[in-house]
Every structure is written in C-alpha cells, then in structure tokens.
Design a protein around this motif. Sequence first.
Motif, mmCIF file in Angstrom:
data_model
loop_
_atom_site.group_PDB
_atom_site.id
_atom_site.type_symbol
_atom_site.label_atom_id
_atom_site.label_comp_id
_atom_site.label_asym_id
_atom_site.label_seq_id
_atom_site.Cartn_x
_atom_site.Cartn_y
_atom_site.Cartn_z
ATOM 1 N N VAL A 99 -7.999 15.877 -12.302
ATOM 2 C CA VAL A 99 -7.650 14.458 -12.282
ATOM 3 C C VAL A 99 -8.918 13.610 -12.197
ATOM 4 C CG1 VAL A 99 -6.389 12.649 -11.037
ATOM 5 C CG2 VAL A 99 -5.406 14.932 -11.249
ATOM 6 N N THR A 100 -8.985 12.580 -13.045
ATOM 7 C CA THR A 100 -10.136 11.686 -13.050
ATOM 8 C C THR A 100 -9.649 10.238 -13.021
ATOM 9 O OG1 THR A 100 -10.260 11.598 -15.454
ATOM 10 C CG2 THR A 100 -11.564 13.305 -14.366
ATOM 11 N N GLN A 101 -10.561 9.347 -12.691
ATOM 12 C CA GLN A 101 -10.265 7.919 -12.691
ATOM 13 C C GLN A 101 -11.545 7.187 -13.038
ATOM 14 O OE1 GLN A 101 -8.269 6.594 -9.174
ATOM 15 N NE2 GLN A 101 -7.734 4.638 -10.057
ATOM 16 N N THR A 102 -11.427 6.168 -13.870
ATOM 17 C CA THR A 102 -12.601 5.432 -14.323
ATOM 18 C C THR A 102 -12.616 4.035 -13.728
ATOM 19 O OG1 THR A 102 -12.554 6.675 -16.384
ATOM 20 C CG2 THR A 102 -13.866 4.674 -16.375
ATOM 21 N N MET A 103 -13.795 3.614 -13.298
ATOM 22 C CA MET A 103 -13.995 2.274 -12.767
ATOM 23 C C MET A 103 -15.149 1.627 -13.511
ATOM 24 S SD MET A 103 -13.769 3.154 -8.719
ATOM 25 C CE MET A 103 -14.406 4.815 -8.793
ATOM 26 N N THR A 104 -15.030 0.343 -13.768
ATOM 27 C CA THR A 104 -16.104 -0.401 -14.420
ATOM 28 C C THR A 104 -16.601 -1.471 -13.459
ATOM 29 O OG1 THR A 104 -14.932 -0.074 -16.503
ATOM 30 C CG2 THR A 104 -16.731 -1.640 -16.525
ATOM 31 N N CYS A 105 -17.918 -1.536 -13.276
ATOM 32 C CA CYS A 105 -18.518 -2.486 -12.340
ATOM 33 C C CYS A 105 -19.503 -3.368 -13.089
ATOM 34 C CB CYS A 105 -19.289 -1.754 -11.242
ATOM 35 S SG CYS A 105 -18.347 -0.481 -10.412
ATOM 36 N N ALA A 106 -19.405 -4.680 -12.856
ATOM 37 C CA ALA A 106 -20.389 -5.614 -13.394
ATOM 38 C C ALA A 106 -21.110 -6.238 -12.205
ATOM 39 C CB ALA A 106 -19.698 -6.679 -14.242
ATOM 40 N N ASN A 107 -22.398 -5.935 -12.076
ATOM 41 C CA ASN A 107 -23.208 -6.401 -10.960
ATOM 42 C C ASN A 107 -23.869 -7.719 -11.358
ATOM 43 O OD1 ASN A 107 -25.188 -6.810 -8.995
ATOM 44 N ND2 ASN A 107 -25.612 -4.631 -8.765
ATOM 45 N N ALA A 108 -23.460 -8.814 -10.707
ATOM 46 C CA ALA A 108 -23.961 -10.143 -11.057
ATOM 47 C C ALA A 108 -25.442 -10.310 -10.764
ATOM 48 C CB ALA A 108 -23.166 -11.211 -10.310
ATOM 49 N N THR A 109 -26.021 -9.455 -9.916
ATOM 50 C CA THR A 109 -27.444 -9.582 -9.586
ATOM 51 C C THR A 109 -28.314 -8.746 -10.521
ATOM 52 O OG1 THR A 109 -27.601 -7.728 -8.030
ATOM 53 C CG2 THR A 109 -26.784 -9.827 -7.144
ATOM 54 N N ASN A 110 -27.705 -8.175 -11.576
ATOM 55 C CA ASN A 110 -28.438 -7.310 -12.512
ATOM 56 C C ASN A 110 -29.139 -6.168 -11.791
ATOM 57 O OD1 ASN A 110 -27.782 -8.555 -14.950
ATOM 58 N ND2 ASN A 110 -29.321 -10.136 -14.634
#
Length: 143
Positions: A99-110
């Motif tokens: 079992v897997t799960q994917t998460m996407t993160c956008a870091n506003a501080t680059n």
Amino acid sequence: GSPGDLGLLGDIFGGAPAAAPAAGPVEAPPIVAFEKAGLKIVFFPRKDPDGTVTVMARFRNDLDVPMTNFKLQAAVPKYVRLTIHPATGEVLPPHMDVVTQTMTCANATNGEKSLLMKLRVEYVLNGQPVLEQAQVGGFPAGY
C-alpha cells in the motif's frame, strides 16, 4: 538521437520556454518516517522541476495479522501547501508493503525553511483501534 532531435520534438508541442529548467525530478534518499509496533512508513521524496515536492509513502506491516481501516493524515507548517492523494488501500496485509500514498507539497519559502510533517496514523489491529502520531523531518535541504 542528437540534441537537435529534442528540439524538433519540442516544436511539435509548441516549444518549451527557454527559462524552463532542463533537469528532471530529483530523487532524495528514502526517509523512515515512522517505525513502531510492526508498522513502518517510508517516505520517498522527489523534487520536481517546478519546485514542488512529491512524497510517496510506502506502508509496511511486519506483523502476522493485517492492519485494517488504515488512514494516514499529515499536517505541515503554514508555509507549505499539502495535497494528500488517497492511499492505494485501507488494508495492510501481513509482511507486505503493497500500500502506498502520494502527497504533494509546495513550499512557499522555496526550501529556505525545511519541510516538516506531523503524521497521524490510525488503523485497527485484532479489532482494537490504534492511533499513533509522529513528526517527520530529515528532508533534504531545499525541500
């Protein structure tokens, strides 16, 4: 194919802007996000050319019985925008990590501030609900 061939392909799709980075996704070493009571969660982080970070979480059950009703929740600091996609299943079979799960993160501080996550893990084992929490750091600099 020579580099010129790639230019022809680009023209078919209207060409990419010259400013676009040529680099593909950058894979980071796996991070053991959680390991307790027979459950192991390993994060496989990848930084995409647009600066977002994709984390594929793989869940391993080392026990002889299944973990059912499995749910992972994650929280991030305010400077990160998190999108969690549904897991591929709610049952972790014994001695498997299917079992897997994917998460996407956008870091506003680059990436100036490191990516951090708090995890909340829920599942049922032998009819008993289990709730665990963990904090995950250790992401590479710039993530």
